[in-house]
Scaffold this motif. Structure first.
Motif, PDB file in Angstrom:
ATOM      1  N   PHE A 170      39.576 -17.527 -28.080  1.00 45.81           N
ATOM      2  CA  PHE A 170      38.296 -17.017 -27.573  1.00 45.81           C
ATOM      3  C   PHE A 170      37.533 -18.109 -26.824  1.00 45.81           C
ATOM      4  O   PHE A 170      37.032 -17.889 -25.721  1.00 45.81           O
ATOM      5  CB  PHE A 170      37.462 -16.488 -28.740  1.00 45.81           C
ATOM      6  CG  PHE A 170      36.088 -16.029 -28.341  1.00 45.81           C
ATOM      7  CD1 PHE A 170      35.892 -14.796 -27.741  1.00 45.81           C
ATOM      8  CD2 PHE A 170      34.974 -16.841 -28.556  1.00 45.81           C
ATOM      9  CE1 PHE A 170      34.622 -14.369 -27.362  1.00 45.81           C
ATOM     10  CE2 PHE A 170      33.708 -16.432 -28.185  1.00 45.81           C
ATOM     11  CZ  PHE A 170      33.526 -15.188 -27.587  1.00 45.81           C
ATOM     12  N   LEU A 171      37.434 -19.311 -27.417  1.00 48.41           N
ATOM     13  CA  LEU A 171      36.719 -20.403 -26.754  1.00 48.41           C
ATOM     14  C   LEU A 171      37.399 -20.796 -25.452  1.00 48.41           C
ATOM     15  O   LEU A 171      36.738 -21.009 -24.428  1.00 48.41           O
ATOM     16  CB  LEU A 171      36.620 -21.611 -27.687  1.00 48.41           C
ATOM     17  CG  LEU A 171      35.686 -21.493 -28.896  1.00 48.41           C
ATOM     18  CD1 LEU A 171      35.766 -22.746 -29.753  1.00 48.41           C
ATOM     19  CD2 LEU A 171      34.243 -21.251 -28.462  1.00 48.41           C
ATOM     20  N   MET A 172      38.722 -20.895 -25.481  1.00 45.36           N
ATOM     21  CA  MET A 172      39.438 -21.304 -24.278  1.00 45.36           C
ATOM     22  C   MET A 172      39.270 -20.291 -23.149  1.00 45.36           C
ATOM     23  O   MET A 172      39.187 -20.661 -21.970  1.00 45.36           O
ATOM     24  CB  MET A 172      40.918 -21.502 -24.592  1.00 45.36           C
ATOM     25  CG  MET A 172      41.190 -22.725 -25.457  1.00 45.36           C
ATOM     26  SD  MET A 172      42.968 -23.095 -25.621  1.00 45.36           S
ATOM     27  CE  MET A 172      43.483 -21.739 -26.672  1.00 45.36           C
ATOM     28  N   ALA A 173      39.175 -18.998 -23.492  1.00 51.06           N
ATOM     29  CA  ALA A 173      39.064 -17.955 -22.464  1.00 51.06           C
ATOM     30  C   ALA A 173      37.648 -17.802 -21.934  1.00 51.06           C
ATOM     31  O   ALA A 173      37.462 -17.435 -20.764  1.00 51.06           O
ATOM     32  CB  ALA A 173      39.546 -16.622 -23.037  1.00 51.06           C
ATOM     33  N   ARG A 219      28.081 -13.858 -15.198  1.00 51.07           N
ATOM     34  CA  ARG A 219      28.826 -14.658 -16.161  1.00 51.07           C
ATOM     35  C   ARG A 219      30.295 -14.827 -15.789  1.00 51.07           C
ATOM     36  O   ARG A 219      31.179 -14.903 -16.654  1.00 51.07           O
ATOM     37  CB  ARG A 219      28.703 -14.047 -17.556  1.00 51.07           C
ATOM     38  CG  ARG A 219      29.090 -12.575 -17.641  1.00 51.07           C
ATOM     39  CD  ARG A 219      28.825 -11.990 -19.017  1.00 51.07           C
ATOM     40  NE  ARG A 219      29.543 -12.663 -20.074  1.00 51.07           N
ATOM     41  CZ  ARG A 219      29.775 -12.117 -21.275  1.00 51.07           C
ATOM     42  NH1 ARG A 219      29.339 -10.889 -21.540  1.00 51.07           N
ATOM     43  NH2 ARG A 219      30.418 -12.781 -22.192  1.00 51.07           N
ATOM     44  N   SER A 220      30.565 -14.912 -14.505  1.00 48.95           N
ATOM     45  CA  SER A 220      31.927 -15.164 -14.045  1.00 48.95           C
ATOM     46  C   SER A 220      32.183 -16.667 -13.981  1.00 48.95           C
ATOM     47  O   SER A 220      31.291 -17.488 -14.182  1.00 48.95           O
ATOM     48  CB  SER A 220      32.130 -14.554 -12.659  1.00 48.95           C
ATOM     49  OG  SER A 220      31.327 -15.238 -11.705  1.00 48.95           O
ATOM     50  N   CYS A 222      36.184 -14.050 -16.806  1.00 51.32           N
ATOM     51  CA  CYS A 222      36.742 -14.645 -18.020  1.00 51.32           C
ATOM     52  C   CYS A 222      37.263 -13.531 -18.924  1.00 51.32           C
ATOM     53  O   CYS A 222      36.882 -12.361 -18.784  1.00 51.32           O
ATOM     54  CB  CYS A 222      35.676 -15.437 -18.777  1.00 51.32           C
ATOM     55  SG  CYS A 222      35.154 -16.971 -17.980  1.00 51.32           S
ATOM     56  N   GLY A 223      38.114 -13.892 -19.868  1.00 51.37           N
ATOM     57  CA  GLY A 223      38.601 -12.931 -20.839  1.00 51.37           C
ATOM     58  C   GLY A 223      37.555 -12.601 -21.885  1.00 51.37           C
ATOM     59  O   GLY A 223      36.441 -13.147 -21.884  1.00 51.37           O
ATOM     60  N   CYS A 279      32.503 -14.718 -19.338  1.00 57.31           N
ATOM     61  CA  CYS A 279      32.274 -16.119 -19.694  1.00 57.31           C
ATOM     62  C   CYS A 279      31.055 -16.261 -20.603  1.00 57.31           C
ATOM     63  O   CYS A 279      30.166 -15.405 -20.622  1.00 57.31           O
ATOM     64  CB  CYS A 279      32.078 -16.957 -18.435  1.00 57.31           C
ATOM     65  SG  CYS A 279      33.459 -16.892 -17.264  1.00 57.31           S
ATOM     66  N   ARG A 280      31.019 -17.371 -21.344  1.00 54.35           N
ATOM     67  CA  ARG A 280      29.879 -17.607 -22.237  1.00 54.35           C
ATOM     68  C   ARG A 280      28.590 -17.789 -21.443  1.00 54.35           C
ATOM     69  O   ARG A 280      27.550 -17.250 -21.803  1.00 54.35           O
ATOM     70  CB  ARG A 280      30.119 -18.850 -23.091  1.00 54.35           C
ATOM     71  CG  ARG A 280      28.834 -19.339 -23.783  1.00 54.35           C
ATOM     72  CD  ARG A 280      29.026 -20.564 -24.636  1.00 54.35           C
ATOM     73  NE  ARG A 280      29.682 -20.215 -25.894  1.00 54.35           N
ATOM     74  CZ  ARG A 280      29.695 -21.030 -26.957  1.00 54.35           C
ATOM     75  NH1 ARG A 280      29.101 -22.205 -26.898  1.00 54.35           N
ATOM     76  NH2 ARG A 280      30.305 -20.667 -28.058  1.00 54.35           N
TER      77      ARG A 280
END
Length: 685
Positions: free
Chosen positions: A358-361, A415-416, A423-424, A428-429
């Motif tokens: 999750f963090l990596m994506a 949030r791209s 992001c997945g 994105c965060r």
């Protein structure tokens, strides 16, 4: 002389009975409350660390100075970093630093909407003549960011500047040089230089910092003209948290550094020019334009992916005050303040995030934020001081302030990733809102009654209402699905009661406060920045200075407080209503024992206590607190030469300067330094 002023003088004498030269008799005057020298008895909420106190402590970090101040609790990070608290929990959020105003010579170190939680490292406290601390909401002469209090570092005027140099050396490759001098017989210009190197007690850590300040003062054709200039530079190699329950007790882990790549580089420049004059009718005015420029880069080792933040601001403004005696017992101060700020912030990441899928994506490489904000502030205030009787005094103030932000997102909205690809896991965060204009209009006020019950007893009662603006980082640095913050200013309203006693050998003061905060800004369970929180802040502060005899004296600073959430919010199945706010110890304080061994030699033993506190809002994890001993000695070899010895953490205790808890890392700590020894030599000219 007022009882409060005598207490401050007593405290100064307690800490530093061997001053090498006499000072001007100004301990009974303060400048923070009214922007001009005023009677300390009218402002018992202002606590003063005068020059004698600062000289005796010779602090490496400003936390070492403020530890003896009632209501103040600074937690050190690594190097020159810290987190602040004044009658509050220790503030940790991105914009929570806006709750405490920091200044040098009455000018805020940062613009109102662009605070930095560590900004006091830009003040030249190493060469300060005094430090004035407002406990509780600031006066009407200061607006946003003076919510819980204010710290004002005051540099010496040329008239009180000694010509001297000092050198220090100590543990972990520590070295510091300080030089001050006033030029000419008239002493119109003074310069102050400090340069510090600290090798750090943890692996691949330490810092180098240089500060230069100039002060100028003269009188020309009926005008008092003063000017100041300060420049600072900090290059710090930062050691981050160590993680795991009680990790600070493990000697090997205490010295380790899991983030050797982390750093912080900071540069600042500030200047001001003030002119003041008195009219024939006794009225006077003060007009002070100023500018500031800051630039900072630091690796956010406390976030997944270790992103780099770059921020800066250029601003200029003006402060003014018009002082009028409307009658023999009523003084009025009015004024207008204005400021313009051009600020920017960037955040980027140059390597893939490590951790869960999750963090990596959701936290990609590349740019996360890139925006600029133009801010304008216009404020007007009125402040009255009415002597109702010989022993009864009323002080009141009102301030109206209007602030506008013009925000420009210099990346893609939303949030791209920075190239527009998604992001997945839904996105994105980091979320970037679209360009916008936001404005805030606020009133702050206070009224205070001071009563002199006798020549030895004084009491006061104060009501105040203050606010802090949403910071730019809270409005425009969003996460997840949030595309607009719609935040309201935080407001704090409360009562404060105090009593002060001054006898020949005893000065004592007790203050009780009860404050409630509305529109508390926090990040909710959806990672949205919202401002519908409520908190309460209740506490008692005690300060006692007792002179046993000519050789022995003691100063005690004790604090008991409850800082709680007073709104319903569910976290991990737990409603935090009524819970203690995280990082809010209920008890803390210090005791200073002074022994004047001879006219040349004195020693001071300081005991500091930090009570236990919870690490997260659910109150499931806690830090047990700690007790430390510090020893300071000074030997006045000749009138010109002085030696000093300081031993911090005398008993070599394992402790944490700061502790908290996150679901990603569990308990994590900034470990405290072990026993460290420092030797200094000073030469007066």
């Amino acid at each position: 002389m007022t009882s409060y002023a005598l207490g401050l003088i007593g405290f100064a004498t307690l800490l530093h009975p061997l001053s090498a030269e006499p000072e001007e008799n100004i301990e009974n005057l303060i400048v923070t409350a009214t922007r001009t020298a005023s009677d300390a008895s009218r402002h018992p909420e202002v606590f003063v660390l005068n020059n004698a106190v600062l000289e005796s402590i010779q602090a490496q970090h400003i936390q070492e100075l403020l530890i003896s101040t009632p209501g103040v609790n600074l937690q050190r990070g690594n190097g020159q970093e810290y987190l602040p608290a004044i009658r509050s929990p220790v503030f940790t959020g991105a914009g929570s630093c806006g709750a405490i105003l920091t200044a040098q010579d009455g000018i805020p170190l940062r613009s109102a909407g662009f605070c930095n939680v560590n900004e006091l490292f830009e003040a030249h406290s190493e060469m300060a003549h005094s430090i004035e601390i407002v406990r509780g909401s600031g006066t009407a002469l200061y607006g946003s960011n003076a919510l819980h209090g204010m710290v004002n570092v005051i540099t010496p005027t040329p008239a009180v500047t000694p010509s001297r140099w000092s050198i220090e050396t100590g543990s972990d490759d520590y070295a510091r040089l300080k030089v001050s001098t006033a030029f000419g017989d008239a002493k119109k210009l003074a310069t102050f230089l400090s340069a510090t190197h600290d090798g750090g007690f943890r692996d691949e850590s330490g810092f180098a910092q240089q500060k230069l300040s100039l002060r100028y003062a003269t009188h020309i054709d009926g005008y008092d003209i003063e000017a100041g200039l300060s420049a600072t530079n900090l290059n710090q190699e930062t050691a981050g948290f160590i993680t795991g329950l009680d990790a600070y007790k493990d000697d090997a882990r205490v010295k380790s550094n899991q983030t050797p790549e982390a750093y912080r580089d900071v540069r600042s420049l500030r200047g001001w020019l003030s002119w003041a004059s008195e009219f024939a009718n006794g009225s006077s005015f003060m007009f002070r334009p100023y500018f500031r420029s800051t630039d900072m880069q630091f690796l956010q080792h406390f976030l997944p992916g270790d992103p780099l933040e770059e921020n800066g601001q250029n601003s200029f403004g003006v402060q003014s005050a018009f002082y009028t005696a409307l009658s023999s017992n009523f003084d009025l101060i009015t004024g207008i303040d204005a400021e313009y700020t051009d600020a920017f912030l960037k955040q980027s990441q140059d390597q893939p995030t490590q951790g869960s899928a999750f963090l990596m994506a959701t936290i990609p490489e590349g740019k996360h934020y890139d925006y600029k904000v133009d801010a304008k502030t216009l404020a007007a205030f009125v402040y009255g001081d009415w002597e109702l009787t010989e022993r009864l005094n009323l002080v009141s103030g009102l301030r109206y302030e209007s602030v506008s932000y013009d925000y420009d997102n210099r990346m893609l909205d939303g949030r791209s990733r920075d190239d527009g690809t998604p992001c997945g896991f839904g996105g994105c965060r980091y979320s970037r809102p679209a360009d916008s204009k936001d404005s805030f209009d606020n009133l702050s006020s206070h009224i205070q009654v001071n009563i002199e019950l006798s020549d030895t007893w004084r009491t006061f009662l104060k009501w105040s209402k203050a606010y802090r603006l949403p910071q730019a980082s809270e409005l425009y640095r969003l996460q997840r699905d949030q595309s607009e913050a719609n935040l309201q200013p935080e407001t704090l309203q409360g009562l404060e009661f105090g009593a002060l006693l001054n006898l020949e050998r005893l000065h004592a003061e007790v203050t009780i406060y009860d404050q409630d905060k509305d529109n508390f800004i926090f990040r909710d369970s959806d990672f949205f920045n919202v401002s519908d929180g409520q908190t309460s802040h209740k506490g008692v502060e005690v300060f006692v200075d007792f002179q046993f005899n000519e050789a022995f004296s003691v100063a005690v600073n004790a604090n008991s407080a409850k800082h709680r959430y007073t709104y319903d919010r569910d976290l991990n199945g737990i409603n935090i209503h009524g819970k203690d706010i995280d990082t809010a110890p209920r008890h803390f304080g210090s005791v200073n024992l002074q022994w004047t061994i001879s006219q040349q030699l004195a020693a001071q033993l300081q005991f500091s206590h930090m009570g236990d506190y919870f690490l997260e809002p659910e109150n499931l994890h806690s830090y047990p607190g700690h007790n430390l001993l510090n020893l300071r000695t000074q030997y006045q070899w000749t009138p010109e030469w002085q030696w000093s010895l300081r031993v911090n953490n005398l008993l070599d205790r394992n402790y944490a300067e700061r502790a908290d808890y996150t679901s990603f890392t569990d308990e994590r700590y900034f470990p405290g330094r072990g026993r460290s020894v420092f030797v200094g030599l000073q030469r007066l000219f």
